[in-house]
Design a protein around this motif. Structure first.
Motif, PDB file in Angstrom:
ATOM      1  N   ASP A 494       0.834  -1.204   0.000  1.00  0.00           N
ATOM      2  CA  ASP A 494       0.000   0.000   0.000  1.00  0.00           C
ATOM      3  C   ASP A 494       0.869   1.254   0.000  1.00  0.00           C
ATOM      4  O   ASP A 494       0.449   2.325   0.417  1.00  0.00           O
ATOM      5  CB  ASP A 494      -0.949   0.004   1.213  1.00  0.00           C
ATOM      6  N   ARG A 495       2.115   1.087  -0.484  1.00  0.00           N
ATOM      7  CA  ARG A 495       3.029   2.227  -0.623  1.00  0.00           C
ATOM      8  C   ARG A 495       3.142   2.591  -2.103  1.00  0.00           C
ATOM      9  O   ARG A 495       2.890   1.758  -2.973  1.00  0.00           O
ATOM     10  CB  ARG A 495       4.428   1.877  -0.095  1.00  0.00           C
ATOM     11  N   PRO A 496       3.576   3.819  -2.393  1.00  0.00           N
ATOM     12  CA  PRO A 496       3.793   4.186  -3.803  1.00  0.00           C
ATOM     13  C   PRO A 496       4.891   3.319  -4.416  1.00  0.00           C
ATOM     14  O   PRO A 496       5.971   3.168  -3.842  1.00  0.00           O
ATOM     15  CB  PRO A 496       4.223   5.656  -3.726  1.00  0.00           C
ATOM     16  N   VAL A 497       4.600   2.735  -5.575  1.00  0.00           N
ATOM     17  CA  VAL A 497       5.580   1.948  -6.313  1.00  0.00           C
ATOM     18  C   VAL A 497       5.919   2.714  -7.594  1.00  0.00           C
ATOM     19  O   VAL A 497       5.066   2.918  -8.450  1.00  0.00           O
ATOM     20  CB  VAL A 497       5.039   0.542  -6.652  1.00  0.00           C
ATOM     21  N   LEU A 498       7.155   3.167  -7.699  1.00  0.00           N
ATOM     22  CA  LEU A 498       7.612   3.982  -8.825  1.00  0.00           C
ATOM     23  C   LEU A 498       8.498   3.120  -9.714  1.00  0.00           C
ATOM     24  O   LEU A 498       9.482   2.539  -9.242  1.00  0.00           O
ATOM     25  CB  LEU A 498       8.397   5.196  -8.323  1.00  0.00           C
ATOM     26  N   VAL A 499       8.165   3.050 -11.001  1.00  0.00           N
ATOM     27  CA  VAL A 499       8.809   2.094 -11.893  1.00  0.00           C
ATOM     28  C   VAL A 499       9.524   2.808 -13.031  1.00  0.00           C
ATOM     29  O   VAL A 499       8.936   3.675 -13.690  1.00  0.00           O
ATOM     30  CB  VAL A 499       7.767   1.106 -12.473  1.00  0.00           C
ATOM     31  N   GLN A 500      10.781   2.450 -13.243  1.00  0.00           N
ATOM     32  CA  GLN A 500      11.547   3.011 -14.364  1.00  0.00           C
ATOM     33  C   GLN A 500      10.769   2.858 -15.664  1.00  0.00           C
ATOM     34  O   GLN A 500      10.208   1.803 -15.954  1.00  0.00           O
ATOM     35  CB  GLN A 500      12.889   2.288 -14.484  1.00  0.00           C
ATOM     36  N   GLY A 501      10.740   3.933 -16.440  1.00  0.00           N
ATOM     37  CA  GLY A 501      10.025   3.913 -17.705  1.00  0.00           C
ATOM     38  C   GLY A 501       8.644   4.528 -17.632  1.00  0.00           C
ATOM     39  O   GLY A 501       8.075   4.909 -18.656  1.00  0.00           O
ATOM     40  N   SER A 502       8.082   4.646 -16.409  1.00  0.00           N
ATOM     41  CA  SER A 502       6.751   5.243 -16.272  1.00  0.00           C
ATOM     42  C   SER A 502       6.804   6.757 -16.298  1.00  0.00           C
ATOM     43  O   SER A 502       5.774   7.424 -16.450  1.00  0.00           O
ATOM     44  CB  SER A 502       6.082   4.760 -14.979  1.00  0.00           C
ATOM     45  N   ALA A 503       7.990   7.325 -16.119  1.00  0.00           N
ATOM     46  CA  ALA A 503       8.194   8.770 -16.161  1.00  0.00           C
ATOM     47  C   ALA A 503       9.694   8.997 -16.355  1.00  0.00           C
ATOM     48  O   ALA A 503      10.497   8.073 -16.176  1.00  0.00           O
ATOM     49  CB  ALA A 503       7.717   9.426 -14.863  1.00  0.00           C
ATOM     50  N   PRO A 504      10.107  10.229 -16.746  1.00  0.00           N
ATOM     51  CA  PRO A 504      11.546  10.505 -16.867  1.00  0.00           C
ATOM     52  C   PRO A 504      12.281  10.198 -15.560  1.00  0.00           C
ATOM     53  O   PRO A 504      11.725  10.360 -14.468  1.00  0.00           O
ATOM     54  CB  PRO A 504      11.579  12.000 -17.186  1.00  0.00           C
ATOM     55  N   ARG A 505      13.519   9.759 -15.691  1.00  0.00           N
ATOM     56  CA  ARG A 505      14.301   9.307 -14.534  1.00  0.00           C
ATOM     57  C   ARG A 505      14.342  10.341 -13.419  1.00  0.00           C
ATOM     58  O   ARG A 505      14.085  10.023 -12.251  1.00  0.00           O
ATOM     59  CB  ARG A 505      15.724   8.972 -14.991  1.00  0.00           C
TER      60      ARG A 505
END
Length: 645
Positions: A494-505
């Motif tokens: 239930d934490r934010p999961v930030l994934v490479q490729g979903s937005a600029p580095r």
């Protein structure tokens, strides 16, 4: 006082930096490195210096360089560090030391606006795709006021925006002294500033392009330097392979076709057959890509050259280039733009010919994306080439990075660059890893090549992520594993999961820093350069040992060459490169003296294989959390005291 003693005093607790910079403290490893750099500046020769995180290597080489006063070129691995050195570190040091040093920032030509190409783009008007109209107007407004032409100034447009290729130049399409804007050229002005400066900040791509005589550059600037300081030097062998090789890409071919049309409109409107030849080239490029098959691949050229339809596509591409070459030969006298296109088509014909048959001294390989491709010729060994080009500059050389050694020596790095018996200096991080960090090796994981390994890793680290009061950074050796883990964790956290490729580095890193307890998943480029301090990054998870993919065509060819010479590719190449890559990833955890965190290495081969010892010995001196409860307890105690009372 000798040069070494001088810089040690300047970096001391009673020195000018301590008085001028809030929080500055003398660090013995920094002073040791500064003294070594001062010595090589004074005596010549080569220094290879590994400086662990926290040594402060930037000041350790900049202070001796500034005090020395002779012309020095500082080269970095990334434009971000290049900008930081020039805009932040150098002004700060010059002010603190009371020195007036002429400084210049020099980037590759594609980083500067080309006013000639901007005019061509504007003249194309309705011929331009509609999606480029608004960005072009932004560039026009900025161009009217810029003094440097550095595209980084226009921060509203991303650095990979499509419009930049239309309004910047390359070695291929630059008209040089034949350009009507030559005297006002932003690239030329930047080079003039570099010629006049005492300290020039460049990057490895620019340095190696010029060493390879590919005219990115600045002519007689290299031989005039008393010394070269190469930061992030661990990147050099791979970057050198690119610049000492040859590339022919769909982008280069399509840009030639597009520029031919633009110059025909500008210089020869009565020669419409030029447009027809350019259109034929565009079709041949698209047909060539179709013949290469679907999907994204990176493989030896020999596997594709014999594929059905490839010989026909190759011949069609060669014919289209030859036809365009003949048409441009007739049109070249009409203007400098068309003359430049005529030169470019000859160069591209020569590059294409390099893939007409096998080569013994280089690797022929290709890469495909959804709609585009590139063909590459990469030297098997860059050591002799680098040694030869470096020898043309009678200068002192300093190679430095946080990750250069393997098993306590620099043999692997020195061998890859052809450095003959340089002086070596290894400086460990001054951070207190024994108190502030722990290492945990999860038990019970399957072998990394087993089905379901990535899900098992995610399941094993889930309780650690949940117990961590701060942020967790997960590093993967493949994008496929990253996506599998991201999908699994998104359903269990239930934490934010930030994934490479979903937005600029940079946007992802900024969000990760701001969230404070998120999970950031990255691969490849995320293994280095991510700098998040404090609790926002208090756990680093690495899914497996970062051995390069054996399917990589360049690595595959180098492995075969080592075997032919009777060597062991694993011990000579694959293992040391993996150790250096692991050290880069591990370096993301502790970035500041106050940082605390847990390092989780999931690969069971660390225990089961004899080479696991080499990886563990390469880590900072960190204690192990032997069990999951120990690791969880360490993480829970990372929370501020007020939260645990």
């Amino acid at each position: 006082m000798s040069g070494g003693n001088t810089v040690v005093a300047l970096l001391g607790d009673d020195g000018p930096l301590a008085k001028a910079i809030t929080g500055f403290r003398a660090r013995l490893p920094q002073q040791q490195m500064a003294a070594a750099v001062a010595q090589v500046l004074a005596e010549g020769g080569t220094l290879v210096a590994e400086a662990g995180t926290g040594v402060g290597k930037t000041f350790a080489y900049l202070v001796p360089v500034l005090v020395d006063g002779r012309k020095v070129i500082v080269s970095t691995g990334t434009r971000n560090l290049q900008d930081q050195l020039f805009h932040k570190d150098l002004p700060l040091l010059c002010q603190a030391l009371g020195l007036s040093v002429r400084r210049a920032l020099l980037k590759g030509r594609s980083n500067y606006l080309c006013t000639h190409r901007l005019r061509l783009a504007v003249a194309e008007g309705p011929l331009l795709p509609a999606r480029l109209h608004a960005p072009l107007q932004q560039v026009e407004r900025w161009a009217a006021g810029t003094r440097t032409g550095d595209v980084a100034e226009l921060s509203q447009l991303p650095e990979d925006a499509e419009i930049w290729a239309r309004v910047t130049s390359t070695v291929d399409n630059c008209l040089g002294t034949d350009c009507s804007d030559y005297q006002d050229c932003h690239v030329l002005r930047a080079r003039r500033r570099a010629q006049e400066a005492d300290l020039v900040v460049i990057n490895h791509h620019l340095l190696l392009a010029d060493l390879a005589l590919k005219d990115e550059g600045f002519g007689d600037l290299l031989p005039s330097a008393a010394a070269f300081i190469l930061d992030e030097a661990h990147q050099l062998p791979d970057v050198a392979g690119h610049f000492f090789g040859v590339t022919l890409s769909a982008r280069q071919l399509l840009e030639l076709a597009r520029d031919t049309v633009a110059e025909q409109v500008n210089e020869a409107p009565d020669m419409p057959w030029l447009r027809e030849c350019a259109d034929d080239l565009v079709k041949a490029v698209k047909d060539f890509r179709l013949a290469m098959g679907e999907g994204m691949r990176r493989a030896p050229w020999s596997t594709l050259a014999v594929a059905p339809g490839m010989a026909v596509a190759m011949e069609s591409l060669q014919t289209a280039l030859q036809s365009l070459s003949e048409a441009l030969a007739l049109a070249a006298q009409r203007g400098k733009g068309l003359e430049g296109c005529a030169r470019r088509v000859q160069d591209q014909l020569q590059r294409l010919a390099l893939f007409g048959g096998p080569r013994e001294d280089a690797v022929q390989w290709y890469e495909t994306w959804t709609r585009t491709f590139s063909l590459h010729l990469t030297p098997l060994d860059v050591a002799s080439l680098f040694r030869q080009h470096r020898g043309a500059c009678d200068s002192a050389w300093v190679f430095t990075s946080a990750t250069l050694s393997v098993d306590g020596n620099f043999d692997h790095f020195n061998r890859r660059l052809g450095l003959d018996a340089p002086r070596g200096l290894q400086l460990d991080s001054p951070f207190d890893y024994g108190t502030n960090a722990r290492l945990y090796l999860p038990e019970g994981l399957p072998e990394p090549n087993a089905p379901g390994y990535t899900e098992a890793v995610a399941q094993a680290v889930l309780p650690l992520i949940q117990a961590n009061p701060g942020g967790t950074f997960m590093l993967f050796t493949s994008h496929r594993a990253l996506q599998v883990a991201a999908a699994w964790l998104s359903h269990h956290l239930d934490r934010p999961v930030l994934v490479q490729g979903s937005a600029p580095r940079q946007e992802l890193v900024t969000r990760f820093r701001k969230v404070g307890n998120g999970v950031l998943l990255g691969a490849q480029s995320f293994w280095e350069g991510v700098d998040v301090r404090g609790q926002a990054l208090s756990c680093v998870v690495i899914d497996r040992l970062p051995f390069a993919s054996p399917g990589d065509p360049v690595l595959e060819a180098r492995i075969a060459a080592i075997r032919r010479d009777g060597g062991s590719p694993f011990t000579a190449l694959q293992l040391p490169q993996a150790v250096i890559a692991l050290k880069q990833g591990v370096g993301r955890l502790i970035r500041d003296p106050q940082d605390r965190g847990l390092l989780v290495l999931c690969d069971p081969r660390l225990r089961s294989k004899s080479y696991g010892r080499l990886f563990l010995q390469s880590l900072p001196p960190v204690e192990q959390a032997r069990t999951l409860p120990e690791a969880l307890d360490f993480l829970r105690h990372l929370a501020p005291q007020s939260e645990t009372d």
